[in-house]
Design a protein around this motif. Structure first.
Motif, PDB file in Angstrom:
ATOM      1  N   ALA A   1      -7.023   1.569  -2.137  1.00  0.00           N
ATOM      2  CA  ALA A   1      -5.942   1.246  -1.197  1.00  0.00           C
ATOM      3  C   ALA A   1      -6.404   1.496   0.238  1.00  0.00           C
ATOM      4  O   ALA A   1      -6.150   0.683   1.139  1.00  0.00           O
ATOM      5  CB  ALA A   1      -4.699   2.071  -1.514  1.00  0.00           C
ATOM      6  N   GLN A   2      -7.098   2.611   0.444  1.00  0.00           N
ATOM      7  CA  GLN A   2      -7.604   2.910   1.788  1.00  0.00           C
ATOM      8  C   GLN A   2      -8.679   1.909   2.199  1.00  0.00           C
ATOM      9  O   GLN A   2      -8.714   1.443   3.338  1.00  0.00           O
ATOM     10  CB  GLN A   2      -8.152   4.341   1.845  1.00  0.00           C
TER      11      GLN A   2
ATOM     12  N   GLU B   1       0.352   3.935  -2.947  1.00  0.00           N
ATOM     13  CA  GLU B   1      -0.063   5.312  -2.679  1.00  0.00           C
ATOM     14  C   GLU B   1       0.968   6.304  -3.193  1.00  0.00           C
ATOM     15  O   GLU B   1       0.604   7.352  -3.742  1.00  0.00           O
ATOM     16  CB  GLU B   1      -0.315   5.496  -1.191  1.00  0.00           C
ATOM     17  N   LYS B   2       2.250   5.976  -3.051  1.00  0.00           N
ATOM     18  CA  LYS B   2       3.305   6.860  -3.548  1.00  0.00           C
ATOM     19  C   LYS B   2       3.154   7.045  -5.065  1.00  0.00           C
ATOM     20  O   LYS B   2       3.217   8.167  -5.567  1.00  0.00           O
ATOM     21  CB  LYS B   2       4.673   6.282  -3.216  1.00  0.00           C
TER      22      LYS B   2
ATOM     23  N   TYR C   1     -11.616   9.745  -1.182  1.00  0.00           N
ATOM     24  CA  TYR C   1     -10.972   9.593  -2.487  1.00  0.00           C
ATOM     25  C   TYR C   1     -11.983   9.242  -3.576  1.00  0.00           C
ATOM     26  O   TYR C   1     -11.911   9.767  -4.690  1.00  0.00           O
ATOM     27  CB  TYR C   1      -9.860   8.553  -2.439  1.00  0.00           C
TER      28      TYR C   1
ATOM     29  N   TYR D   1       0.814  -1.221   0.000  1.00  0.00           N
ATOM     30  CA  TYR D   1       0.000   0.000   0.000  1.00  0.00           C
ATOM     31  C   TYR D   1       0.843   1.265   0.000  1.00  0.00           C
ATOM     32  O   TYR D   1       0.496   2.244  -0.656  1.00  0.00           O
ATOM     33  CB  TYR D   1      -0.964  -0.009   1.188  1.00  0.00           C
ATOM     34  N   GLU D   2       1.948   1.245   0.706  1.00  0.00           N
ATOM     35  CA  GLU D   2       2.797   2.436   0.764  1.00  0.00           C
ATOM     36  C   GLU D   2       3.324   2.795  -0.629  1.00  0.00           C
ATOM     37  O   GLU D   2       3.260   3.951  -1.049  1.00  0.00           O
ATOM     38  CB  GLU D   2       3.959   2.185   1.730  1.00  0.00           C
TER      39      GLU D   2
ATOM     40  N   LEU E   1      -6.463   5.289  -5.031  1.00  0.00           N
ATOM     41  CA  LEU E   1      -6.099   5.660  -3.663  1.00  0.00           C
ATOM     42  C   LEU E   1      -7.229   5.278  -2.711  1.00  0.00           C
ATOM     43  O   LEU E   1      -6.986   4.789  -1.603  1.00  0.00           O
ATOM     44  CB  LEU E   1      -5.798   7.162  -3.566  1.00  0.00           C
TER      45      LEU E   1
ATOM     46  N   ASN F   1       0.035   9.081  -6.007  1.00  0.00           N
ATOM     47  CA  ASN F   1       0.259  10.497  -5.722  1.00  0.00           C
ATOM     48  C   ASN F   1       1.205  11.136  -6.735  1.00  0.00           C
ATOM     49  O   ASN F   1       1.056  12.318  -7.064  1.00  0.00           O
ATOM     50  CB  ASN F   1       0.764  10.681  -4.293  1.00  0.00           C
TER      51      ASN F   1
END
Length: 102
Positions: A74-75, A51-52, A87, A47-48, A71, A55
């Motif tokens: 992912a949340q 999200e990167k 989102y 997920y990190e 996004l 973004n």
């Protein structure tokens, strides 16, 4: 002499249009690459990294509905439902006809 100057101006204008067009295509390609990288990371539950990448895609287009939606996904997968809804709402706000938003 005037005809040579006229042809030179046309050449410069066409060259400028080509460069601008290439730059726009290049940004579109980079935006899509970040989206794809984010999708791959999301599929691996990283997920990190996902999200990167999403973004990064949003830096090219802050209203990129696909990246906003992903996004949200992912949340959602991390059980952060309020953030996911934000989102998804942003994605729909950017594109009311966006059919992938939950």
């Amino acid at each position: 002499m005037k005809s040579q100057l006229f042809l030179w101006r046309i050449f410069l204008i066409q060259g400028s249009i080509g460069i601008i067009s290439f730059a726009c295509d290049s940004e579109q390609i980079r935006k899509q690459r970040f989206l794809l990288k984010g999708n791959e990371a999301l599929a691996e539950r990283n997920y990190e990294l996902a999200e990167k990448n999403f973004n990064e895609a949003l830096k090219f287009d802050s209203c990129f509905a696909d990246a906003l939606n992903n996004l949200g996904t992912a949340q959602y997968q991390q059980k952060n439902y309020a953030e996911a809804l934000e989102y998804y709402s942003k994605a729909l706000g950017c594109n009311p006809e966006f059919r992938y938003a939950l």
